[in-house]
Motif scaffolding. Structure first.
Motif, PDB file in Angstrom:
ATOM      1  N   MET A 183       0.837  -1.186   0.000  1.00  0.00           N
ATOM      2  CA  MET A 183       0.000   0.000   0.000  1.00  0.00           C
ATOM      3  C   MET A 183       0.877   1.243   0.000  1.00  0.00           C
ATOM      4  O   MET A 183       1.829   1.329   0.777  1.00  0.00           O
ATOM      5  CB  MET A 183      -0.911  -0.010   1.223  1.00  0.00           C
ATOM      6  CG  MET A 183      -1.909  -1.143   1.235  1.00  0.00           C
ATOM      7  SD  MET A 183      -3.007  -1.080   2.665  1.00  0.00           S
ATOM      8  CE  MET A 183      -1.862  -1.431   3.976  1.00  0.00           C
ATOM      9  N   PRO A 184       0.577   2.219  -0.850  1.00  0.00           N
ATOM     10  CA  PRO A 184       1.394   3.438  -0.867  1.00  0.00           C
ATOM     11  C   PRO A 184       0.997   4.387   0.252  1.00  0.00           C
ATOM     12  O   PRO A 184      -0.104   4.301   0.806  1.00  0.00           O
ATOM     13  CB  PRO A 184       1.069   4.038  -2.239  1.00  0.00           C
ATOM     14  CG  PRO A 184      -0.344   3.594  -2.502  1.00  0.00           C
ATOM     15  CD  PRO A 184      -0.464   2.224  -1.885  1.00  0.00           C
ATOM     16  N   ASN A 185       1.915   5.281   0.579  1.00  0.00           N
ATOM     17  CA  ASN A 185       1.645   6.362   1.534  1.00  0.00           C
ATOM     18  C   ASN A 185       1.180   5.841   2.885  1.00  0.00           C
ATOM     19  O   ASN A 185       0.211   6.340   3.461  1.00  0.00           O
ATOM     20  CB  ASN A 185       0.597   7.332   0.960  1.00  0.00           C
ATOM     21  CG  ASN A 185       0.997   7.888  -0.384  1.00  0.00           C
ATOM     22  OD1 ASN A 185       0.409   7.539  -1.394  1.00  0.00           O
ATOM     23  ND2 ASN A 185       2.018   8.726  -0.408  1.00  0.00           N
ATOM     24  N   ILE A 186       1.857   4.850   3.420  1.00  0.00           N
ATOM     25  CA  ILE A 186       1.508   4.320   4.738  1.00  0.00           C
ATOM     26  C   ILE A 186       2.784   3.992   5.491  1.00  0.00           C
ATOM     27  O   ILE A 186       3.750   3.490   4.911  1.00  0.00           O
ATOM     28  CB  ILE A 186       0.602   3.076   4.631  1.00  0.00           C
ATOM     29  CG1 ILE A 186       0.182   2.597   6.033  1.00  0.00           C
ATOM     30  CG2 ILE A 186       1.269   1.972   3.853  1.00  0.00           C
ATOM     31  CD1 ILE A 186      -0.832   1.473   6.022  1.00  0.00           C
ATOM     32  N   LYS A 187       2.787   4.313   6.774  1.00  0.00           N
ATOM     33  CA  LYS A 187       3.878   3.968   7.677  1.00  0.00           C
ATOM     34  C   LYS A 187       3.280   3.331   8.921  1.00  0.00           C
ATOM     35  O   LYS A 187       2.301   3.844   9.465  1.00  0.00           O
ATOM     36  CB  LYS A 187       4.691   5.210   8.076  1.00  0.00           C
ATOM     37  CG  LYS A 187       5.340   5.967   6.923  1.00  0.00           C
ATOM     38  CD  LYS A 187       6.508   5.216   6.351  1.00  0.00           C
ATOM     39  CE  LYS A 187       7.198   6.058   5.277  1.00  0.00           C
ATOM     40  NZ  LYS A 187       8.342   5.352   4.667  1.00  0.00           N
ATOM     41  N   VAL A 188       3.848   2.226   9.356  1.00  0.00           N
ATOM     42  CA  VAL A 188       3.386   1.530  10.557  1.00  0.00           C
ATOM     43  C   VAL A 188       4.536   1.511  11.558  1.00  0.00           C
ATOM     44  O   VAL A 188       5.586   0.903  11.291  1.00  0.00           O
ATOM     45  CB  VAL A 188       2.915   0.101  10.245  1.00  0.00           C
ATOM     46  CG1 VAL A 188       2.455  -0.594  11.523  1.00  0.00           C
ATOM     47  CG2 VAL A 188       1.787   0.120   9.225  1.00  0.00           C
ATOM     48  N   PHE A 189       4.340   2.182  12.683  1.00  0.00           N
ATOM     49  CA  PHE A 189       5.355   2.226  13.741  1.00  0.00           C
ATOM     50  C   PHE A 189       4.926   1.341  14.901  1.00  0.00           C
ATOM     51  O   PHE A 189       3.726   1.128  15.131  1.00  0.00           O
ATOM     52  CB  PHE A 189       5.557   3.664  14.233  1.00  0.00           C
ATOM     53  CG  PHE A 189       6.215   4.570  13.234  1.00  0.00           C
ATOM     54  CD1 PHE A 189       7.594   4.658  13.167  1.00  0.00           C
ATOM     55  CD2 PHE A 189       5.454   5.334  12.364  1.00  0.00           C
ATOM     56  CE1 PHE A 189       8.200   5.496  12.244  1.00  0.00           C
ATOM     57  CE2 PHE A 189       6.049   6.166  11.436  1.00  0.00           C
ATOM     58  CZ  PHE A 189       7.439   6.252  11.372  1.00  0.00           C
ATOM     59  N   SER A 190       5.899   0.861  15.616  1.00  0.00           N
ATOM     60  CA  SER A 190       5.638   0.000  16.773  1.00  0.00           C
ATOM     61  C   SER A 190       6.159   0.662  18.037  1.00  0.00           C
ATOM     62  O   SER A 190       7.305   1.137  18.072  1.00  0.00           O
ATOM     63  CB  SER A 190       6.312  -1.360  16.581  1.00  0.00           C
ATOM     64  OG  SER A 190       6.212  -2.142  17.763  1.00  0.00           O
ATOM     65  N   GLY A 191       5.306   0.693  19.056  1.00  0.00           N
ATOM     66  CA  GLY A 191       5.781   1.094  20.373  1.00  0.00           C
ATOM     67  C   GLY A 191       6.546  -0.047  21.018  1.00  0.00           C
ATOM     68  O   GLY A 191       6.690  -1.140  20.448  1.00  0.00           O
TER      69      GLY A 191
END
Length: 435
Positions: free
Chosen positions: A117-125
């Motif tokens: 998917m374009p334009n997506i960032k998934v960060f993890s705590g």
């Protein structure tokens, strides 16, 4: 037909001198063309008329002919033109008629990139890195880079390691471990992404912190869940994705969209696949507050349900329990939204065994297991205690063999995908996605 051919021959002869001046090899090409046209003229009338030849550009002619002394100036000027006027990339053009065909070197190396998917960032705590990794694997994404540290005075230090400008950002952080520190870490990450010009920031909170403090049930009691909702909104969160809130009215504490997902489809699937004789089981709620949840599961399984009424002396301490319903000779399945110290469900298991239940199972969405919970479960009469991985369970499963875990990463991953693509998430309320 022949008149058109004659006119074209006339135009070629008239411009012959100008073509030869700029293209020394054009005379030979013109002669060949004249010969081919004469041959076509002498053919039978049944032959279709030739199509009008496309005029050749100066660039094509220059590249097709062998350069000689007369071509040097033209070649140099063409190279200079290309140097000062590079061809724009494909992304600059919005119309397909203006699209530049990419070279083979710029094509995607594999079909995997097409699915991303374009334009997506998934960060993890730092609360649940394993769940974040599972979600990203199902989304075919990489966990975005972020540095999460603490200063020597225990203040939280967050550094976002890549650009989020114009991106949809999803930050995964659960109420596990040091809840207060993890909550503060989540707030700082949201704010850091927001002021870095991200398009939208969504907080994915599988287990919502302070969810049990959702009402003022006694004098001067705080409504901490409302405070947490305000903090998330002020930090810059645009959307909240959570699972099995302790009270559904917590969604009303927010002025931003909240998707409260349910682990019920995954629990139903586990019951049908793992519990023998579930067709004659009884679904039991350990308190009156979970009656709605229990009746929903019982209706979908087409089995009976029962209720245990409990009276508390104080928090985490139950004084008396009363069973409403019959479990004699049946499998009893306790269902609750969370298990903390496990005093309630262990007492409920004893009550069900006294009432004649053959086997007792427990299903809890959020397995907190604090204090004496593990020792109580080891000494309990449960066949199994099944929880989801909204909270890390690796260490708990090592200490208690009765604890089993359901992976709900596919539900959260599908919720993220549908939210990012602007699709409905209501499908997840009754189905387990296959991904």
């Amino acid at each position: 037909m022949f008149g058109g051919i004659r006119d074209r021959l006339y135009r070629y002869q008239r411009n012959k001198s100008s073509r030869v001046e700029f293209y020394p090899n054009a005379a030979k090409a013109t002669a060949n063309l004249r010969e081919s046209l004469v041959e076509q003229k002498t053919q039978e009338s049944t032959i279709e008329p030739p199509s009008k030849p496309q005029p050749q550009s100066s660039t094509t002619t220059a590249t097709c002919t062998t350069p000689n002394e007369g071509d040097k100036s033209l070649q140099v000027s063409t190279d200079a033109h290309q140097h000062h006027h590079p061809t724009p990339p494909t992304s600059f053009f919005s119309s397909t008629s203006l699209a530049v065909h990419p070279s083979p070197n710029t094509l995607p190396s594999s079909s995997t990139e097409e699915l991303r998917m374009p334009n997506i960032k998934v960060f993890s705590g730092s609360s649940h890195a394993d769940l974040s990794q599972r979600i990203c694997e199902r989304l075919q994404l990489e966990v975005s880079k972020a540095s999460l540290k603490k200063f020597s005075n225990k203040e939280t230090n967050v550094e976002i390691g890549e650009s989020v400008r114009g991106e949809d950002v999803y930050i995964i952080q659960s109420a596990a471990g040091e809840i207060n520190d993890n909550l503060m870490e989540l707030l700082i990450m949201i704010n850091a992404c927001k002021i870095a010009s991200s398009c939208r920031v969504a907080a994915v909170i599988p287990a919502f912190p302070y969810a049990r403090q959702d009402k003022k049930d006694k004098s001067r009691a705080p409504i901490s869940a409302k405070l947490v909702a305000n903090m998330l909104s002020v930090a810059g969160a645009d959307h909240i994705i959570t699972m099995d809130l302790h009270a559904s009215q917590i969604q009303g504490f927010f002025d931003i969209p909240v998707d409260n997902l349910y682990a019920e489809p995954a629990i139903l699937k586990y019951i049908k696949e793992s519990i023998p004789n579930w067709q004659t089981s009884v679904i039991v709620s350990p308190d009156a507050g979970g009656a709605k949840r229990v009746t929903s599961i019982a209706d979908r399984l087409n089995v009976d349900f029962a209720l245990i009424h409990k009276e508390r002396k104080r928090a985490n301490e139950v004084e008396k329990m009363t069973l409403v319903g019959s479990v004699e000779g049946k499998v009893a399945i306790l269902v609750d939204d969370m298990a903390d110290t496990c005093g309630t469900i262990c007492m409920a298991a004893d009550k069900l065994v006294e009432a004649g239940a053959e086997k007792v199972y427990a299903f809890c969405v959020h397995g907190i297991f604090s204090g004496p919970a593990i020792s109580r479960l080891n000494a309990s009469k449960f066949e199994a205690v099944v929880v989801t991985n909204t909270i890390p369970q690796e260490e708990n499963m090592k200490q208690c063999s009765k604890i089993q875990c359901i992976d709900i990463s596919m539900i959260l991953a599908e919720a993220i995908r549908r939210t990012h693509n602007g699709e409905s998430v209501s499908y997840l309320f009754s189905h387990v996605p296959i991904c």
